[in-house]
Design an enzyme around this catalytic site. Sequence first.
Site, PDB file in Angstrom:
ATOM      1  N   HIS A 170      30.978-139.593  94.717  1.00  0.00           N
ATOM      2  CA  HIS A 170      30.931-137.988  94.448  1.00  0.00           C
ATOM      3  C   HIS A 170      29.896-137.492  93.788  1.00  0.00           C
ATOM      4  O   HIS A 170      29.521-136.304  93.953  1.00  0.00           O
ATOM      5  CB  HIS A 170      32.301-137.556  94.142  1.00  0.00           C
ATOM      6  N   ASP A 378      24.023-132.280  89.781  1.00  0.00           N
ATOM      7  CA  ASP A 378      25.559-132.176  90.457  1.00  0.00           C
ATOM      8  C   ASP A 378      25.434-132.948  91.821  1.00  0.00           C
ATOM      9  O   ASP A 378      24.583-132.749  92.597  1.00  0.00           O
ATOM     10  CB  ASP A 378      25.641-130.578  90.698  1.00  0.00           C
TER      11      ASP A 378
HETATM   12  P1  ADQ Z   1      33.269-131.146  90.531  1.00  0.00           P
HETATM   13  O1  ADQ Z   1      32.397-131.524  89.413  1.00  0.00           O
HETATM   14  O2  ADQ Z   1      34.622-130.810  90.238  1.00  0.00           O
HETATM   15  O3  ADQ Z   1      33.215-132.080  91.671  1.00  0.00           O
HETATM   16  P2  ADQ Z   1      32.491-128.956  92.475  1.00  0.00           P
HETATM   17  O4  ADQ Z   1      32.110-129.599  93.619  1.00  0.00           O
HETATM   18  O5  ADQ Z   1      31.910-127.676  92.138  1.00  0.00           O
HETATM   19  O6  ADQ Z   1      32.628-129.601  91.205  1.00  0.00           O
HETATM   20  O7  ADQ Z   1      34.053-128.639  92.738  1.00  0.00           O
HETATM   21  C1  ADQ Z   1      34.933-127.998  91.844  1.00  0.00           C
HETATM   22  C2  ADQ Z   1      36.197-127.420  92.872  1.00  0.00           C
HETATM   23  O8  ADQ Z   1      36.900-126.700  91.591  1.00  0.00           O
HETATM   24  C3  ADQ Z   1      35.715-126.346  93.618  1.00  0.00           C
HETATM   25  O9  ADQ Z   1      36.544-126.362  94.860  1.00  0.00           O
HETATM   26  C4  ADQ Z   1      36.107-125.013  93.149  1.00  0.00           C
HETATM   27  O10 ADQ Z   1      36.675-123.999  93.958  1.00  0.00           O
HETATM   28  C5  ADQ Z   1      37.380-125.555  92.104  1.00  0.00           C
HETATM   29  N1  ADQ Z   1      37.419-124.580  90.890  1.00  0.00           N
HETATM   30  C6  ADQ Z   1      36.197-124.432  89.982  1.00  0.00           C
HETATM   31  N2  ADQ Z   1      36.379-123.489  89.031  1.00  0.00           N
HETATM   32  C7  ADQ Z   1      38.009-123.295  89.332  1.00  0.00           C
HETATM   33  C8  ADQ Z   1      39.013-122.362  88.614  1.00  0.00           C
HETATM   34  N3  ADQ Z   1      38.627-121.636  87.523  1.00  0.00           N
HETATM   35  N4  ADQ Z   1      40.127-122.264  89.114  1.00  0.00           N
HETATM   36  C9  ADQ Z   1      40.321-123.012  90.383  1.00  0.00           C
HETATM   37  N5  ADQ Z   1      39.504-123.816  91.042  1.00  0.00           N
HETATM   38  C10 ADQ Z   1      38.205-124.053  90.509  1.00  0.00           C
HETATM   39  C11 ADQ Z   1      32.726-133.370  91.786  1.00  0.00           C
HETATM   40  C12 ADQ Z   1      31.193-133.557  91.849  1.00  0.00           C
HETATM   41  C13 ADQ Z   1      30.604-132.534  92.753  1.00  0.00           C
HETATM   42  C14 ADQ Z   1      31.208-132.648  94.330  1.00  0.00           C
HETATM   43  C15 ADQ Z   1      32.491-132.740  94.236  1.00  0.00           C
HETATM   44  C16 ADQ Z   1      32.988-133.337  95.541  1.00  0.00           C
HETATM   45  O11 ADQ Z   1      30.683-133.232  90.481  1.00  0.00           O
HETATM   46  O12 ADQ Z   1      29.166-132.458  92.923  1.00  0.00           O
HETATM   47  O13 ADQ Z   1      30.604-131.665  94.797  1.00  0.00           O
HETATM   48  O14 ADQ Z   1      33.037-133.784  93.317  1.00  0.00           O
HETATM   49  O15 ADQ Z   1      32.292-134.208  96.039  1.00  0.00           O
END
Ligand code: ADQ
Length: 492
Positions: A170, A378
Amino acid sequence: MNQPDTPDAVPAVARSRPIVVAANRLPVMRTDDGWSPSPGGLVRALLPMLRATGGTWVGWSGNPDDAPEPFELDGVDLHPVPISASEVELYYEGFSNDGLWPLYHDALRESTYDSDQWEAYVAVNERFAQALADIAPTDAIVWIHDYQLQLVPKMLREQRCDLTIGFFLHIPFPPYELFARLPWRTEIVEGLLGCDLVGFQRPMGATNFIASAQQLLEVDADDHVVHNADHDTHVGVFPISIDVGDVEATAAGRATRQRMSQIRARLGDPEVILLGVDRLDYTKGIGLRLRAFAALLESGELDPERHVLVQVATPTREAVEHYQDERHEIERLVGAINGRYSRIGLPVIHYLYQTLPFDELIALYRAGDVMLVTPFRDGMNLVAKEYAAAHIDGDGVLVLSEFAGAADELTDAVLVNPHDDRALQEAIVTAVEMHRHERRGRMAGLRDQIRKSDVKGWADRFLAELEATDDPDDPGDTGGAADPTVTALDGS
Ligand code: ADQ
């Protein structure tokens, strides 16, 4: 969990062969009433598929020293793997999150590679491999997820050569020059080469992985297959996505519209709401974004009476020192900027260090006129995709780092190099001042793009390509010709 659960929603491969998913965490959380599914697109994409096939998920409960017996939830067998408190410290917080995470995101500090942490990583990977070897039905498909479990494929193949093994990373896979710092680089690559298919978010991850395999093991490889002595490992690009329908349906609800208006009013009805939503992780570039906002207030290009920033930061990995440092820095910056530019009752930055319910997050996305997604690096960044999916009004501007995987697809965003202070400031000004016609044109492009690639389609494509690597006429699958169904590294 209001996903359609009809056989039509299930990938073809899932209907013919049992599937076992392995990830560091089980897809459930403990609540007062027992277990309930965890939030998140990955869980929502994979659970209905497992449910339809009577599949299994192997993972940790999230609580140290907690070893519940295997149980069933909604037709899915959940198989907990215990992790002790000291392993949480060494394998999870240490090797995975303090060693691999910064290395894979080129966020290098002083090297902290520690052999006790490595040994715990090996031990936990062995435990996962053993659990999978014990429970996977004959000829099952096993799909392993993410950087915490990179040794599992080889360990599992050594015990169960009947299985078809896939792995999806991921996060980014770094260039060899960085990866080579890791004392156990060869073991990691050998671990992943136990797979039939390894998937990456971006073409560069796949290219970097193949280059590392060639450097370290002198294996024969072309642009999407590594030829090992006894089997081939196919390498593909599978950009992950979100449950677009779910986000759109929530965004369209009356409660969301009402909440969005309430949020705007509570913020003092500013002309432009800028928004950041991230896990509070040093790779997400929250500090850079706050500094750019402050510089624009200082220069007068933004006006605290017209422009307000909402920054939501989810608590994450709070036991890891670098995360504590990052939190202190963000909170210091928010305090300093608010101290200088806020008015009584009207802070210029609204900062929430909280995990929000999904509905609240969608209402915030809808209220946000300009979304700032500025990671240093990311894998994908789902927030960028969720923002576009939530903007069913067809308006809103996304400022997006070139270093997020999402930048490959979301080319209608205002793309920016967040390491360049002035470029980031200019991107914010461009977004804030963008003419309505251009905003709507770009948002239409973003929304067209995300509708083309839903998370269910992502899972379906990965599993179909994993199954296609398996040639029943050739059990050893030795150095065969390239499989034309496997994605080329250009991501097409
Ligand atoms: P993450 O680093 O966690 O994921 P991201 O892809 O942005 O990053 O996903 C974060 C998730 O958390 C989103 O679905 C978002 O809605 C949720 N989120 C963020 N802040 C929040 C809050 N305050 N309250 C509730 N929900 C919140 C890792 C990798 C990424 C990759 C994903 C999936 O680092 O690059 O996109 O896995 O493969």
